[in-house]
Motif scaffolding. Structure first.
Motif, short mmCIF file in Angstrom:
data_model
loop_
_atom_site.label_atom_id
_atom_site.label_comp_id
_atom_site.label_asym_id
_atom_site.label_seq_id
_atom_site.Cartn_x
_atom_site.Cartn_y
_atom_site.Cartn_z
N PRO A 171 0.81 -1.23 0.00
CA PRO A 171 0.00 0.00 0.00
C PRO A 171 0.83 1.26 0.00
N SER A 172 2.08 1.17 0.49
CA SER A 172 2.91 2.37 0.53
C SER A 172 3.36 2.80 -0.85
N LEU A 173 3.27 1.88 -1.86
CA LEU A 173 3.70 2.20 -3.21
C LEU A 173 2.54 2.35 -4.17
N SER A 174 1.29 2.38 -3.65
CA SER A 174 0.13 2.46 -4.54
C SER A 174 0.14 3.78 -5.30
N ILE A 175 -0.16 3.68 -6.57
CA ILE A 175 -0.15 4.86 -7.46
C ILE A 175 -1.47 4.90 -8.21
N GLU A 176 -2.12 6.05 -8.20
CA GLU A 176 -3.36 6.17 -8.97
C GLU A 176 -3.06 5.93 -10.45
N PRO A 177 -3.91 5.18 -11.13
CA PRO A 177 -3.59 4.79 -12.51
C PRO A 177 -3.61 5.93 -13.50
N TYR A 178 -4.23 7.04 -13.12
CA TYR A 178 -4.37 8.12 -14.10
C TYR A 178 -3.36 9.24 -13.92
N THR A 179 -2.49 9.18 -12.91
CA THR A 179 -1.64 10.33 -12.62
C THR A 179 -0.64 10.64 -13.73
N ASN A 180 -0.20 9.62 -14.47
CA ASN A 180 0.81 9.84 -15.51
C ASN A 180 0.21 10.01 -16.90
N ILE A 181 -1.10 10.11 -16.99
CA ILE A 181 -1.74 10.32 -18.30
C ILE A 181 -1.46 11.75 -18.75
N ALA A 182 -0.95 11.90 -19.97
CA ALA A 182 -0.68 13.24 -20.52
C ALA A 182 -1.99 13.96 -20.78
N ILE A 183 -1.97 15.27 -20.60
CA ILE A 183 -3.22 16.03 -20.80
C ILE A 183 -3.65 16.03 -22.27
N GLU A 184 -2.72 15.66 -23.17
CA GLU A 184 -3.11 15.54 -24.58
C GLU A 184 -4.20 14.49 -24.76
N GLU A 185 -4.18 13.46 -23.88
CA GLU A 185 -5.17 12.39 -23.98
C GLU A 185 -6.57 12.86 -23.63
N LEU A 186 -6.68 14.00 -22.95
CA LEU A 186 -8.01 14.51 -22.60
C LEU A 186 -8.71 15.16 -23.78
N GLN A 187 -7.94 15.50 -24.82
CA GLN A 187 -8.49 16.10 -26.05
C GLN A 187 -9.30 17.36 -25.73
N LEU A 188 -8.66 18.25 -24.99
CA LEU A 188 -9.29 19.52 -24.63
C LEU A 188 -9.26 20.48 -25.80
N VAL A 196 -8.29 23.96 -27.79
CA VAL A 196 -6.97 24.59 -27.93
C VAL A 196 -6.73 25.60 -26.82
N ARG A 197 -7.75 26.39 -26.49
CA ARG A 197 -7.59 27.43 -25.47
C ARG A 197 -7.27 26.82 -24.10
N ALA A 198 -8.06 25.81 -23.69
CA ALA A 198 -7.83 25.19 -22.39
C ALA A 198 -6.49 24.47 -22.36
N TYR A 199 -6.17 23.78 -23.44
CA TYR A 199 -4.90 23.03 -23.51
C TYR A 199 -3.70 23.97 -23.39
N ASN A 200 -3.72 25.08 -24.14
CA ASN A 200 -2.61 26.03 -24.12
C ASN A 200 -2.43 26.66 -22.74
N CYS A 201 -3.53 26.95 -22.07
CA CYS A 201 -3.43 27.55 -20.73
C CYS A 201 -2.78 26.57 -19.75
N LEU A 202 -3.17 25.31 -19.83
CA LEU A 202 -2.59 24.32 -18.93
C LEU A 202 -1.10 24.11 -19.20
N LYS A 203 -0.71 24.03 -20.48
CA LYS A 203 0.69 23.85 -20.81
C LYS A 203 1.55 25.03 -20.37
N LYS A 204 1.01 26.25 -20.50
CA LYS A 204 1.77 27.42 -20.06
C LYS A 204 1.98 27.41 -18.55
#
Length: 311
Positions: free
Chosen positions: A240-257, A259-267
């Motif tokens: 349990p000390s090494l448990s990692i949420e499965p979604y933490t390493n998902i790139a935000i590109e996968e969310l398909q946001l 352009v405006r929202a994506y650019n704000c997050l990347k900045k």
């Protein structure tokens, strides 16, 4: 389940023994085309092996800045011409060949005496011209390898009298691919991958793609058969000390946001879902140019795609 198929659309020989082939892979799911195309291209260009001349010993010559009496080309030109000889091999062992001719004559690749396991593809390839009655004698070293090897690699003592060549072992010269969307009668989308392969003639494009596919299969079989690693990973996941949420390493590109929202997050240096979850809804809306509409879009996407509800 996909009914993936591969078909050869074109296969031909072009100048200097170069072979060209075009293939199509049908019935791929959206996104599979780029995955398969990239993997095949990397393996075709980097992992297929071949035989080439790695060193030569020329009678009476001790360094590459010499000249041979009666020969039009200097040693550097001859070495450059030798790099263009294409060989087919039946073995991966190091082998030797020789050439001994008396002028005047034109020296071409077909004059080289080869061991039984080697064959020259471009036999009319030009090496040099002897303008007098002098004798030219050359011994060749043939080696199997992958990729490209520079001539400054250290040779053993027995090779000290040889002149080294920059050696190109790669049988595949060029690979291109493109992906096309295909729509059926129900407007469902699938992909097809068009793959163009050029080889030096030592293997055909068909053989190249078969060898590349086998290399990829063998690689993943090693991963599947590595039971020790699998068991260790299972033990780590149970800790349990090494448990990692499965979604933490998902790139935000996968969310398909948008352009405006994506650019704000990347900045804001938010590159993964894990980075995004470090922000509360209030802090997100404090980002520059990130308004209520962009925030609602992010909240909705996290909920619909990953089941994450931000409070």
């Amino acid at each position: 389940m996909n009914n993936i198929s591969i078909k050869c659309l074109k296969s031909e020989k072009i100048q200097s023994g170069v072979c060209y082939g075009q293939f199509v892979l049908n019935s791929l799911k959206p996104g599979q085309g780029i995955t398969i195309g990239n993997q095949l291209r990397r393996v075709l260009l980097g992992d297929l092996g071949g035989v080439a001349i790695s060193a030569v010993r020329i009678a009476g010559i001790t360094h590459e800045f010499s000249t041979i009496p009666g020969v039009r080309e200097d040693i550097l030109e001859i070495l450059l011409n030798l790099k263009g000889i294409v060989l087919k091999n039946k073995t991966k062992n190091t082998q030797y060949g020789r050439l001994k001719v008396q002028g005047p004559c034109v020296i071409t690749a077909d004059l080289i005496q080869l061991p039984a396991d080697l064959e020259i593809v471009n036999q009319n390839h030009y090496i040099a011209t002897i303008s007098t009655s002098n004798i030219v004698e050359i011994e060749f070293k043939f080696e199997y390898g992958t990729g490209y090897r520079l001539a400054n690699q250290v040779f053993s003592d027995e090779d000290e009298n040889y002149l080294q060549l920059d050696t190109i072992f790669m049988p595949v010269q060029k690979v291109d691919f493109k992906i096309e969307n295909v729509y059926d009668s129900a407007n469902n989308i699938s992909e097809r991958l068009l793959l163009d392969i050029w080889t030096n003639g030592s293997i055909s494009p068909n053989e190249a793609i078969e060898h590349a596919a086998q290399i990829i299969i063998d690689l993943f079989l090693l991963l599947l058969n590595n039971k020790n690693t699998t068991e260790k990973n299972q033990l780590d996941l149970k800790n349990p000390s090494l448990s990692i949420e499965p979604y933490t390493n998902i790139a935000i590109e996968e969310l398909q946001l948008s352009v405006r929202a994506y650019n704000c997050l990347k900045k804001a240096q938010i590159n993964t879902v894990g980075d995004l979850l470090q922000y509360s809804p209030e802090k997100l809306q404090e980002l520059k140019n990130f308004g209520r509409k962009s925030a609602d879009e992010v909240f909705s996407t996290l909920k619909n795609k990953l089941g994450i509800i931000l409070k």
